[in-house]
Design a protein around this motif. Structure first.
Motif, mmCIF file in Angstrom:
data_model
loop_
_atom_site.group_PDB
_atom_site.id
_atom_site.type_symbol
_atom_site.label_atom_id
_atom_site.label_comp_id
_atom_site.label_asym_id
_atom_site.label_seq_id
_atom_site.Cartn_x
_atom_site.Cartn_y
_atom_site.Cartn_z
ATOM 1 N N SER A 198 0.852 -1.190 0.000
ATOM 2 C CA SER A 198 0.000 0.000 0.000
ATOM 3 C C SER A 198 0.886 1.238 0.000
ATOM 4 O O SER A 198 2.061 1.175 0.372
ATOM 5 C CB SER A 198 -0.910 0.037 1.238
ATOM 6 N N GLU A 199 0.314 2.342 -0.417
ATOM 7 C CA GLU A 199 1.090 3.579 -0.405
ATOM 8 C C GLU A 199 1.338 4.029 1.032
ATOM 9 O O GLU A 199 0.420 4.065 1.845
ATOM 10 C CB GLU A 199 0.370 4.683 -1.182
ATOM 11 N N TYR A 200 2.584 4.378 1.315
ATOM 12 C CA TYR A 200 2.950 4.870 2.641
ATOM 13 C C TYR A 200 4.237 5.660 2.509
ATOM 14 O O TYR A 200 5.221 5.184 1.928
ATOM 15 C CB TYR A 200 3.131 3.707 3.615
ATOM 16 N N SER A 201 4.231 6.872 3.004
ATOM 17 C CA SER A 201 5.409 7.734 2.946
ATOM 18 C C SER A 201 5.170 8.926 3.854
ATOM 19 O O SER A 201 4.111 9.041 4.483
ATOM 20 C CB SER A 201 5.649 8.231 1.517
ATOM 21 N N ILE A 202 6.133 9.824 3.885
ATOM 22 C CA ILE A 202 5.971 11.044 4.682
ATOM 23 C C ILE A 202 4.728 11.815 4.254
ATOM 24 O O ILE A 202 4.062 12.423 5.080
ATOM 25 C CB ILE A 202 7.224 11.935 4.564
ATOM 26 N N TRP A 203 4.382 11.735 2.969
ATOM 27 C CA TRP A 203 3.230 12.537 2.529
ATOM 28 C C TRP A 203 1.932 11.738 2.367
ATOM 29 O O TRP A 203 0.944 12.249 1.906
ATOM 30 C CB TRP A 203 3.573 13.321 1.287
ATOM 31 N N TYR A 204 1.934 10.446 2.779
ATOM 32 C CA TYR A 204 0.670 9.702 2.865
ATOM 33 C C TYR A 204 0.762 8.713 4.009
ATOM 34 O O TYR A 204 1.455 7.700 3.917
ATOM 35 C CB TYR A 204 0.337 8.969 1.565
ATOM 36 N N ARG A 205 0.032 9.005 5.113
ATOM 37 C CA ARG A 205 0.228 8.253 6.350
ATOM 38 C C ARG A 205 -1.056 7.657 6.922
ATOM 39 O O ARG A 205 -1.120 7.297 8.094
ATOM 40 C CB ARG A 205 0.883 9.172 7.388
ATOM 41 N N GLU A 206 -2.087 7.516 6.087
ATOM 42 C CA GLU A 206 -3.366 6.986 6.556
ATOM 43 C C GLU A 206 -3.240 5.587 7.147
ATOM 44 O O GLU A 206 -4.034 5.194 8.004
ATOM 45 C CB GLU A 206 -4.379 6.966 5.404
ATOM 46 N N LEU A 207 -2.247 4.836 6.707
ATOM 47 C CA LEU A 207 -2.095 3.460 7.182
ATOM 48 C C LEU A 207 -1.778 3.386 8.670
ATOM 49 O O LEU A 207 -1.979 2.339 9.296
ATOM 50 C CB LEU A 207 -0.979 2.749 6.411
ATOM 51 N N VAL A 257 4.621 -3.430 2.543
ATOM 52 C CA VAL A 257 5.497 -3.076 1.418
ATOM 53 C C VAL A 257 5.015 -1.734 0.860
ATOM 54 O O VAL A 257 4.107 -1.688 0.037
ATOM 55 C CB VAL A 257 5.477 -4.162 0.327
ATOM 56 N N PRO A 258 5.585 -0.635 1.330
ATOM 57 C CA PRO A 258 5.149 0.681 0.856
ATOM 58 C C PRO A 258 5.563 0.932 -0.591
ATOM 59 O O PRO A 258 6.738 0.856 -0.927
ATOM 60 C CB PRO A 258 5.873 1.655 1.788
ATOM 61 N N PHE A 259 4.548 1.210 -1.439
ATOM 62 C CA PHE A 259 4.888 1.690 -2.772
ATOM 63 C C PHE A 259 4.826 3.217 -2.758
ATOM 64 O O PHE A 259 4.281 3.815 -1.844
ATOM 65 C CB PHE A 259 3.978 1.083 -3.858
ATOM 66 N N ALA A 260 5.396 3.834 -3.764
ATOM 67 C CA ALA A 260 5.514 5.299 -3.828
ATOM 68 C C ALA A 260 6.089 5.861 -2.527
ATOM 69 O O ALA A 260 5.589 6.858 -2.000
ATOM 70 C CB ALA A 260 4.161 5.942 -4.135
ATOM 71 N N PRO A 261 7.165 5.260 -1.988
ATOM 72 C CA PRO A 261 7.718 5.748 -0.718
ATOM 73 C C PRO A 261 8.379 7.119 -0.839
ATOM 74 O O PRO A 261 8.655 7.753 0.168
ATOM 75 C CB PRO A 261 8.741 4.672 -0.352
#
Length: 327
Positions: free
Chosen positions: A178-187, A203-207
């Motif tokens: 799933s998408e997970y990074s400094i700019w997407y943290r809903e997880l 497994v974060p995509f677009a990290p």
């Protein structure tokens, strides 16, 4: 590079997202992509991620060329569920079509194995959850592939907590992409605690925020006309300007460590949770080496807090893509 675990397998703690080598970001050079894949193995970046949907199977065909003499050295993941046939890929409303039916799963793995020129994949994800097929039916079909030796582990992508629990009750889910990074943290609200509880590797995509967190995208003109990011709300001119503070904070910390912003963004993820392996994508050797160097960076508590407190503006997906996300 340090190692982390998926299932019973250990691999480099930073993987390689291969989508962009053929899909979404405009033309690329095949030889350069193959050089990146060769370099990845050389430096221990041996978790490779593809999907049958990427360039209608051409991404898998590219990886097959690199896997020819290296299959046993690669932890290979591919995906199913996004229909990639140009004629069948949208429904009557023009939306991208999903298919989690047992028949489609069974036929798709055969096509993927043929393109990849291998007799098994290590990790098989359901790319998106099909709302018209009970997840139990989909997972039963995928579990049959494990019994047949065509798949070693099962995964989900962009699945809700409810769906993860239902799927895991049928067969162990080894990884969630799933998408997970400094700019997407809903997880962080529900999904990450659940993954930790069920021993599911995230497994974060677009990290790297689809490249934005690297500081190389300042305005819309920095993207080619063929780049799919032109359709994303966060890559509109006004939103790029609003989010500039994100890159400023990351860049300041990067200067202190004498590294690039991308390294800081990836180190933030590695520090946040030991139960994840990010898969930044690239088609350039220099960026590959840069990304994997994040395995050596240690951020302080103060730096982690600064990065975690950044406010982000704009929706992450355009509406047609958001509609395919399991809620």
């Amino acid at each position: 590079m340090q190692k982390r675990k998926i299932g019973n397998d250990f691999m480099g703690e930073i993987g390689l997202g291969c989508m962009g080598m053929t899909h979404a970001y405009g033309p690329s050079d095949e030889n350069e992509n193959l050089n990146v894949l060769a370099k990845a193995l050389e430096i221990g970046c041996n978790f490779w991620d593809t999907a049958d949907f990427y360039s209608a199977g051409k991404n898998e065909e590219l990886l097959a060329k690199a896997l020819k003499n290296n299959r046993k050295h690669v932890f290979l993941a591919t995906k199913v569920g996004n229909v990639y046939d140009q004629v069948l890929s949208t429904d009557s409303s023009g939306q991208k079509r999903l298919d989690g039916s047992p028949e489609y799963i069974k036929n798709s793995i055969e096509r993927s194995l043929k393109r990849l020129k291998t007799d098994y994949v290590d990790l098989y994800y359901l790319h998106r959850v099909d709302p018209l097929v009970p997840i139990e039916e989909t997972i039963y079909a995928m579990a049959e592939l494990v019994k047949e030796g065509k798949v070693r582990y099962l995964g989900l992508s962009e699945a809700s907590a409810k769906t993860i629990k239902r799927a895991n009750s049928i067969h162990p889910i080894t990884a969630l992409q799933s998408e997970y990074s400094i700019w997407y943290r809903e997880l962080e609200k529900e999904i990450i605690p659940l993954c930790n509880e069920l021993a599911i590797t995230l497994v974060p995509f677009a990290p790297l925020g689809r490249g934005y967190l690297t500081g190389t995208i300042q305005q819309t003109n920095d993207l080619s006309a063929e780049d799919w990011r032109n359709n994303f709300p966060r890559f509109k001119e006004e939103t790029l300007i609003k989010n500039r503070n994100i890159v400023d904070v990351i860049t300041t910390i990067a200067k202190e460590h004498k590294c690039k912003p991308a390294v800081v963004a990836l180190a933030w993820l590695l520090t946040k949770n030991k139960n994840l392996i990010p898969i930044p994508g690239t088609r350039h050797i220099d960026y590959l080496v840069e990304n994997t160097s994040a395995s050596k960076l240690r951020l302080s508590v103060t730096e982690m807090n600064k990065l975690s407190e950044i406010k982000v503006y704009g929706e992450r997906f355009p509406s047609n893509m958001e509609q395919t996300i399991d809620k």
